[in-house]
Design a protein around this motif. Sequence first.
Motif, PDB file in Angstrom:
ATOM      1  N   ILE A 235     -79.318  81.652  -0.691  1.00 13.48           N
ATOM      2  CA  ILE A 235     -78.117  80.852  -0.462  1.00 13.48           C
ATOM      3  C   ILE A 235     -76.975  81.439  -1.281  1.00 13.48           C
ATOM      4  CG2 ILE A 235     -77.087  78.558  -0.631  1.00 13.48           C
ATOM      5  CD1 ILE A 235     -79.920  77.395  -0.546  1.00 13.48           C
ATOM      6  N   THR A 261     -75.258  79.838   3.697  1.00 13.61           N
ATOM      7  CA  THR A 261     -74.441  79.124   2.722  1.00 13.61           C
ATOM      8  C   THR A 261     -74.914  77.675   2.691  1.00 13.61           C
ATOM      9  OG1 THR A 261     -72.787  78.459   4.362  1.00 13.61           O
ATOM     10  CG2 THR A 261     -72.457  80.600   3.268  1.00 13.61           C
ATOM     11  N   VAL A 262     -74.471  76.920   1.693  1.00 18.53           N
ATOM     12  CA  VAL A 262     -74.813  75.497   1.649  1.00 18.53           C
ATOM     13  C   VAL A 262     -74.260  74.800   2.888  1.00 18.53           C
ATOM     14  CG1 VAL A 262     -74.484  73.325   0.394  1.00 18.53           C
ATOM     15  CG2 VAL A 262     -74.934  75.425  -0.871  1.00 18.53           C
ATOM     16  N   GLU A 263     -73.074  75.230   3.330  1.00 17.37           N
ATOM     17  CA  GLU A 263     -72.472  74.638   4.533  1.00 17.37           C
ATOM     18  C   GLU A 263     -73.373  74.845   5.752  1.00 17.37           C
ATOM     19  OE1 GLU A 263     -70.870  76.439   2.319  1.00 17.37           O
ATOM     20  OE2 GLU A 263     -69.473  74.954   1.513  1.00 17.37           O
ATOM     21  N   VAL A 440     -72.487  67.020   3.415  1.00 18.36           N
ATOM     22  CA  VAL A 440     -73.576  66.907   2.441  1.00 18.36           C
ATOM     23  C   VAL A 440     -74.094  65.468   2.392  1.00 18.36           C
ATOM     24  CG1 VAL A 440     -74.226  67.231   0.023  1.00 18.36           C
ATOM     25  CG2 VAL A 440     -72.637  68.821   1.090  1.00 18.36           C
ATOM     26  N   LEU A 460     -80.707  80.592  -5.154  1.00 17.67           N
ATOM     27  CA  LEU A 460     -79.391  79.952  -5.098  1.00 17.67           C
ATOM     28  C   LEU A 460     -78.445  80.728  -6.004  1.00 17.67           C
ATOM     29  CD1 LEU A 460     -77.469  77.645  -4.350  1.00 17.67           C
ATOM     30  CD2 LEU A 460     -78.454  76.313  -6.227  1.00 17.67           C
ATOM     31  N   LEU A 466     -71.617  74.371  -7.459  1.00 19.98           N
ATOM     32  CA  LEU A 466     -72.150  73.310  -6.612  1.00 19.98           C
ATOM     33  C   LEU A 466     -71.950  71.935  -7.253  1.00 19.98           C
ATOM     34  CD1 LEU A 466     -73.378  75.697  -5.114  1.00 19.98           C
ATOM     35  CD2 LEU A 466     -75.495  74.394  -4.898  1.00 19.98           C
ATOM     36  N   GLN A 470     -74.702  68.660  -3.688  1.00 17.40           N
ATOM     37  CA  GLN A 470     -75.085  69.943  -3.099  1.00 17.40           C
ATOM     38  C   GLN A 470     -76.377  70.467  -3.717  1.00 17.40           C
ATOM     39  OE1 GLN A 470     -71.284  71.943  -3.772  1.00 17.40           O
ATOM     40  NE2 GLN A 470     -71.010  72.155  -1.556  1.00 17.40           N
ATOM     41  N   TYR A 471     -76.527  70.282  -5.040  1.00 19.35           N
ATOM     42  CA  TYR A 471     -77.799  70.647  -5.665  1.00 19.35           C
ATOM     43  C   TYR A 471     -78.956  69.883  -5.024  1.00 19.35           C
ATOM     44  CZ  TYR A 471     -75.936  73.374  -9.601  1.00 19.35           C
ATOM     45  OH  TYR A 471     -75.360  74.341 -10.372  1.00 19.35           O
ATOM     46  N   VAL A 474     -79.870  71.466  -1.712  1.00 15.37           N
ATOM     47  CA  VAL A 474     -80.671  72.687  -1.883  1.00 15.37           C
ATOM     48  C   VAL A 474     -82.074  72.322  -2.352  1.00 15.37           C
ATOM     49  CG1 VAL A 474     -80.908  74.840  -3.187  1.00 15.37           C
ATOM     50  CG2 VAL A 474     -78.654  74.112  -2.354  1.00 15.37           C
TER      51      VAL A 474
END
Length: 679
Positions: A235, A261-263, A440, A460, A466, A470-471, A474
């Motif tokens: 990520i 990505t996180v997105e 999120v 990550l 983040l 967001q954490y 993940v």
Amino acid sequence: MSTPVDDPLARERSHLAASRSALRAMREDVEALDISDVTANWVNAEVLARQIEERIKALADLSETPLFFGRLDYLHAPGSEQAEGAEGERFYVGRRHVHDHDGDPMVVDWRAPVSQPFYRASKKDPMDIALRRRFGYTGGDLTAYEDEHLSDPAEAARTSKLLQQEIERPRVGPMRDIVATIQPEQDEIVRSGLSGTVCVQGGPGTGKTAVGLHRVAYLLYAHRERLARTGTLVIGPNRSFLHYIEQVLPALGELTVRQATVEDLVAHVEIKGTDDATAAVVKGDARMAEVLRRALYSHVTLPTEPVVVVRGSRRWRVPAYELEDIVRELLDRDIRYGAAREALPQRIAHAVLVQMERSGEAPDDRVQDAVARNSAVKAAVKAIWPPVDPAKLVLRLLSDPEFLAAHAEGILDADEQKAILWAKPARSVKSARWSTADAVLVDEATDLVQRTHSLGHVVLDEAQDLSPMQYRAVGRRCTTGSATVLGDLAQGTTPWATRSWEEALSHLGKPDAVIEELTAGFRVPTDVITYASRLLPHIAPGLTPVVSIRENPGHFEVRPVSGTADVVAACRESLRHEGSTGLIAADARVPELAEALKEAGLPYVGPGEETTRETRLTLVPASLAKGLEYDYVVLDEPGAVVDGEPDERTGLRRLYVALTRAVSGLTVTHAAPLPEQLG
């Protein structure tokens, strides 16, 4: 024509040629496989064909990439008793295993246990190595070698010139691997086990990103079968970054690692809007998880009416108090909302079956399934535990002040609730102007309804940016696996940037992770990192400054200018050197600089676009500079970089990132005064 026995370089070149030939033969053997009669059906044939295709790709010989970069001469055979007179062995260490037609190794994988002394052995602990040889390459041609006689007490320890040259070698294009230059402290992280999560705090140029990628490659080597089942994921912060690193793992023969990505992970809704900093901070706060949980379970209604199931001439009645006991038991078990909803009709059906058995009947599982599908049971389940769409739940929370207030009571104060409410409520999920932080929240709600699939290992990178939510997003992807978390607290450039790794790892669900710190700088020159470190007391007090181990101090200059023409001139000067050049500027100044470069006839690309030998200049908005590296950097107007952020600390952190992107030289150009923190 035989190779002269007194010419070591010629012998090594001969071994390289033979190894490349052996690799070609390995690839040809796979290409020649006939699977037409070995598969039971077309599905198996497709799977096997795909595996063979991936194997062929993994056996590619990259002409510009050295097949091996080192040699180890052991005093004794590895694993044998170190008896006097025992014969040692020689191993060539490279990116992948290569064997000859008899199956004997010509190159051993850098990840193999027998290769470990190449990175760890020293004069103090030679690890049974008599000689360690490093090779120098020009393109794909072996052109030099350098020896260390680790077991010879008469030979003093010294810095490897070839290692320094490889570290400082100019680069054009995407990030390359560091497999030939991994240092002992990096190797310990790379080879740490699969079961534990590792967090790497590393300043600019310490190689944390490459260490994380090489750890994935090592884990795939050491635990291939397990990770083939569970999957791996890298990520990164943005697409430009992922494009920059995407060739590292394939160069090591690993083709199955997904990058996102996180997105990408939370793409349940289409992103159309943005949040101001205040709203984004509240939405990213871990307290939102409890608000969402309350809002979701508010849909569960304790029953007040019995359920009556009609089967043939018989009527079976489950009273309201018994239904309430079933519902409360499911709530107390704290299982996912969707899983509990699926279990409820079976629990009601079981209560009916108990009554049937008491009356003398002998119902089986088929009868229980039929009762669970009975219209009366279905109606009761819908009334007691209705289905909930996660996106609609978040939509209502952000649109309905009363609904939000009811479930945020005691968690968010009035100002925080007001900050996250949409000024204009959306009519539907599709028409809503969702922000990244909203997505999120939808992901969190989705996991409350149905468990998110967990992978075997997640890397990550640039984790310091983040939010807690967001954490959590993940962490859901590695609940049953492990993670490698990479970042630098000094480079946190979001309003919600990580305050401590302990806090971040708690949100990730990995509070027992080991935190390692890399402080030796391999990429950033001494003069550059010393100048950038002036900002550390203002942006991350308590962090250990990076100490460059580069022998070459690099080029460094702070240059007053009168306009964009002088900035373009500085770019031309940098391009006279071999390698890549990045022109980094505050986002707002990028259009003006782009126009100046065009008028001057100086070609350039944007972040994520491939540089070439002819076009080696990249124009980089400061907001996208993180994680990228260039041989030479021209940094335009540091003051504008700071002023482009919502607060001074975030601006200074953005400036710290921009100052530390250079591998060989940095020119700081400014017409306005420099930030006072730079002295």
